[in-house]
Design a protein around this motif. Structure first.
Motif, short mmCIF file in Angstrom:
data_model
loop_
_atom_site.label_atom_id
_atom_site.label_comp_id
_atom_site.label_asym_id
_atom_site.label_seq_id
_atom_site.Cartn_x
_atom_site.Cartn_y
_atom_site.Cartn_z
N ASP A 279 -12.06 37.85 -4.79
CA ASP A 279 -11.42 37.02 -3.78
C ASP A 279 -12.30 36.98 -2.53
N SER A 280 -11.87 36.23 -1.53
CA SER A 280 -12.68 36.03 -0.32
C SER A 280 -12.88 37.33 0.44
N LEU A 356 -7.01 35.45 2.75
CA LEU A 356 -7.16 35.78 1.33
C LEU A 356 -7.19 34.51 0.49
N ASP A 357 -8.25 34.36 -0.27
CA ASP A 357 -8.39 33.22 -1.19
C ASP A 357 -8.82 33.78 -2.54
N ILE A 358 -7.89 33.81 -3.49
CA ILE A 358 -8.19 34.40 -4.80
C ILE A 358 -8.85 33.35 -5.67
N SER A 359 -10.08 33.59 -6.02
CA SER A 359 -10.85 32.66 -6.84
C SER A 359 -12.02 33.39 -7.46
N ARG A 360 -12.33 33.07 -8.71
CA ARG A 360 -13.51 33.66 -9.34
C ARG A 360 -14.73 32.77 -9.15
#
Length: 666
Positions: A279-280, A356-360
């Motif tokens: 995440d970020s 918070l930015d959840i990303s792969r």
């Protein structure tokens, strides 16, 4: 008294300087000249798309042809031989444990008659005289996994490469199951070397002098077979394969060396090593700590992993806890923490302030993510799909002219070479057997036999694509490998060609059906046997022991005791191995555990087993053991394939009941 004190102080300083010089070698690096880089790119762009393939005999390595080059005059004397060669095998031995960047210790160059081992430590400056050879577009330099070697040549000597051939890329384009050099030796050169021994030699002390005879023989071997491998593999490759290798190697040659730490590099490390979602916040924390470690390692001239392990840095980044008490002991005791503890705490706090930015995926626009996805897909197509003909459609006839089957060129050649058949036609190739085969056909059912006596089309059975495809197993290998022998034979009916799109669709449906099978037979998809768990435990301890041996001089005493304690706990919890270690000291146990053959010996306490079938996922084996109607199971998979993919280009003779009604398959 003052004089004696000054003498004592001078001795201490001398000793300290000596130890420091032993710990961090002073290595000179030579930059790439701008004019040479510009010329290199011009040469790369002017290269033909294909290669000149050498024709060399298979000659075992003769120790008398290995020449160790360690003086300027020796290097000068071999230049003319190298310049007159059309093909040169290249390999490099590097060492990095006691420096930030690492450095080349040995450069191996192999020509038709000799293999030269050039000492890159004693001839640091003189190696620059090899620049014209590596830049010569008329000399093909043959590497295995050229990316690292070409980057190291740039880093150490400012040497750029033009016109290279990569045997690993060649193996990829030919669809080989394994890409390691020792696999290619076994397949093409009739030379066997275990992966374990190769790994041991790769990490040996190439910086120490004199090199042992064993090291010299191994180093020479790495370069010796390169020319022969290019010759034999190049003749197997299609025009498209060769063009693919040329494109990829040109990219490798044009790539500039850089050790800069940027966001993308950190993200790659996280994707490769982190088991948690990216995440970020944890990306920002890891980036800051990673950059700190790199700057400190560069300042101290230490290998970054010895400053702090990436594993513990990732742990701290994923935990996102600025409390020092929550840090693993190994992380707190690291050189990085001792120098930058407050900075690390601040880096975690700063990372937590980011939304918070959840990303792969890397942070960026949607267009960038789509472009990267398309690039990955294009790379997959280029590297892994088959672009040559899969089916040669060579006809094999019985003595009376009846068509028995269609086979590949290799099979028909086998019959002809042994004078078991004669060639009736060259194009298309037709051979007629000189003997009556033991039974005609694979089945008593005429419809089944018809499948083998018809030509097969080189196209995707789903959509008809003829440019590139992959093999697809209608009945997954996960189950089929455990079928009785008569059900495994002649399985080509259930191996079809699919383009990458259809292959992806079929795999998705197959995964869903596997879950259904797992539920029906009450066998989890990820089901591992006791022998597999025992192997994982033993090899986990082996990894610790290799670390103890390899880094013995550099490990802090408390870390060494921690690892040795883990070995002892393993022995205490597994008394079944005690008899094999009776009377051994800790050092002797560590030495034994580090050897793969001894780990395999330990597993024999569980009895005889098949390494390929019994060590891996046991789901397929357990399901097959529970199946009461194997024919019905096979038919279900075939029906599932037809219903989910709805293939429009299957051969007319392909059937869901193929061989299932034959008396031979009971």
């Amino acid at each position: 008294m003052l004089a004696w004190f000054l003498i004592f102080l001078a001795i201490l300083i001398t000793f300290y300087v000596y130890r420091k010089s032993r710990k961090s070698k002073s290595i000179v690096y030579f930059p790439v000249l701008d004019s040479e880089r510009k010329l290199c790119l011009e040469y790369i762009n002017s290269l033909p798309t294909e290669y000149t393939i050498p024709t060399l005999p298979l000659v075992p390595l003769n120790p008398s042809t290995i020449l160790y080059v360690q003086t300027p005059s020796q290097l000068q004397s071999i230049l003319s031989f190298l310049e007159s060669s059309s093909h040169i095998g290249v390999d490099i031995e590097e060492y990095r444990s006691n420096s930030y960047l690492g450095y080349i210790c040995l450069l191996q160059l192999s020509t038709t008659n000799f293999t030269y081992l050039i000492d890159a430590l004693s001839l640091r400056k003189e190696i620059l005289t090899l620049k014209p050879i590596f830049m010569n577009k008329n000399i093909t330099k043959i590497f295995h996994h050229a990316h690292n070697d070409t980057q190291w040549l740039q880093r150490d000597f400012g040497i750029l490469c033009v016109n290279i051939f990569d045997t690993q890329l060649a193996a990829q384009s030919l669809g080989y199951k394994k890409l390691g050099l020792n696999y290619l030796w076994k397949k093409h050169c009739k030379y066997l070397m275990s992966s374990e021994y190769k790994k041991t030699m790769q990490v040996s002390r190439w910086d120490k002098r004199p090199l042992s005879q064993e090291q010299q023989n191994y180093a020479a071997l790495d370069a010796h077979y390169m020319g022969y491998l290019m010759g034999v593999m190049g003749k197997l490759m299609s025009k498209e394969n060769l063009e693919y290798v040329r494109r990829e190697t040109n990219k490798i040659c044009a790539k500039e060396f850089s050790n800069a730490v940027d966001y993308d590099k950190c993200l790659k490390v996280m994707k490769k090593n982190s088991g948690q979602a990216i995440d970020s916040q944890n990306t920002e924390i890891f980036f800051r700590i990673f950059k700190m470690r790199d700057e400190l390692a560069q300042k101290l001239n230490y290998f970054p992993e010895s400053v702090c392990s990436t594993t513990y840095m990732l742990f701290v980044a994923n935990e996102k806890n600025p409390d020092v008490e929550s840090f693993p002991k190994e992380f707190t005791n690291s050189i990085l923490c001792k120098n930058h503890l407050n900075d690390i705490v601040q880096a975690i706090k700063t990372g937590l302030e980011i939304p918070l930015d959840i990303s792969r995926e890397p942070l960026g626009t949607n267009q960038q993510r789509i472009a990267k996805k398309q690039k990955r897909y294009k790379t997959f197509i280029e590297k892994y799909t088959i672009k040559k003909k899969v089916y040669d459609n060579c006809q094999i006839q019985a003595p009376d002219g009846e068509i028995l089957c269609y086979a590949d060129l290799k099979k028909t050649k086998w019959y002809v070479e042994r004078q078991l058949a004669e060639i009736i036609s060259e194009n298309p190739q037709i051979i007629r057997l000189n003997f009556e085969p033991n039974g005609r056909g694979f089945s008593d059912v005429e419809a089944d036999q018809m499948h083998y006596s018809k030509e097969k089309r080189n196209e995707c059975v789903g959509c008809g694509n003829t440019t590139s495809y992959l093999r697809y197993h209608v009945v997954p290998v996960l189950y089929r490998q455990f079928f009785p022998e008569n059900y495994k034979s002649h399985r080509s009916h259930d191996v079809v060609l699919l383009c990458s799109n259809c292959h992806q669709i079929a795999n998705k449906h197959s995964d869903v059906f596997k879950k259904q099978i797992a539920k029906e037979y009450d066998v989890p998809l990820n089901f591992y046997s006791d022998i597999h768990k025992a192997k994982e435990n033993i090899y986990g301890i082996r990894k610790l022991c290799i670390s103890l041996l390899k880094n013995n001089e550099r490990l802090p005493e408390d870390r060494k005791k921690f690892l040795e304690n883990k070995v002892q706990i393993f022995m205490d919890e597994n008394p079944q191995y005690n008899a094999l270690f009776e009377g051994f000291s800790m050092n002797e146990m560590v030495n034994k555990f580090s050897k793969e053959e001894y780990c395999k010996e330990l597993l024999k306490v569980y009895g005889e087993f098949n390494w390929k079938k019994d060590i891996g996922n046991a789901h397929g084996k357990k399901v097959v053991e529970k199946i009461t109607d194997l024919k019905s199971f096979i038919r279900r998979w075939r029906v599932h394939f037809i219903n989910t993919l709805q293939p429009r280009f299957l051969p007319d003779s392909w059937s869901v009941d193929h061989l299932l009604n034959s008396p031979k398959f009971k």
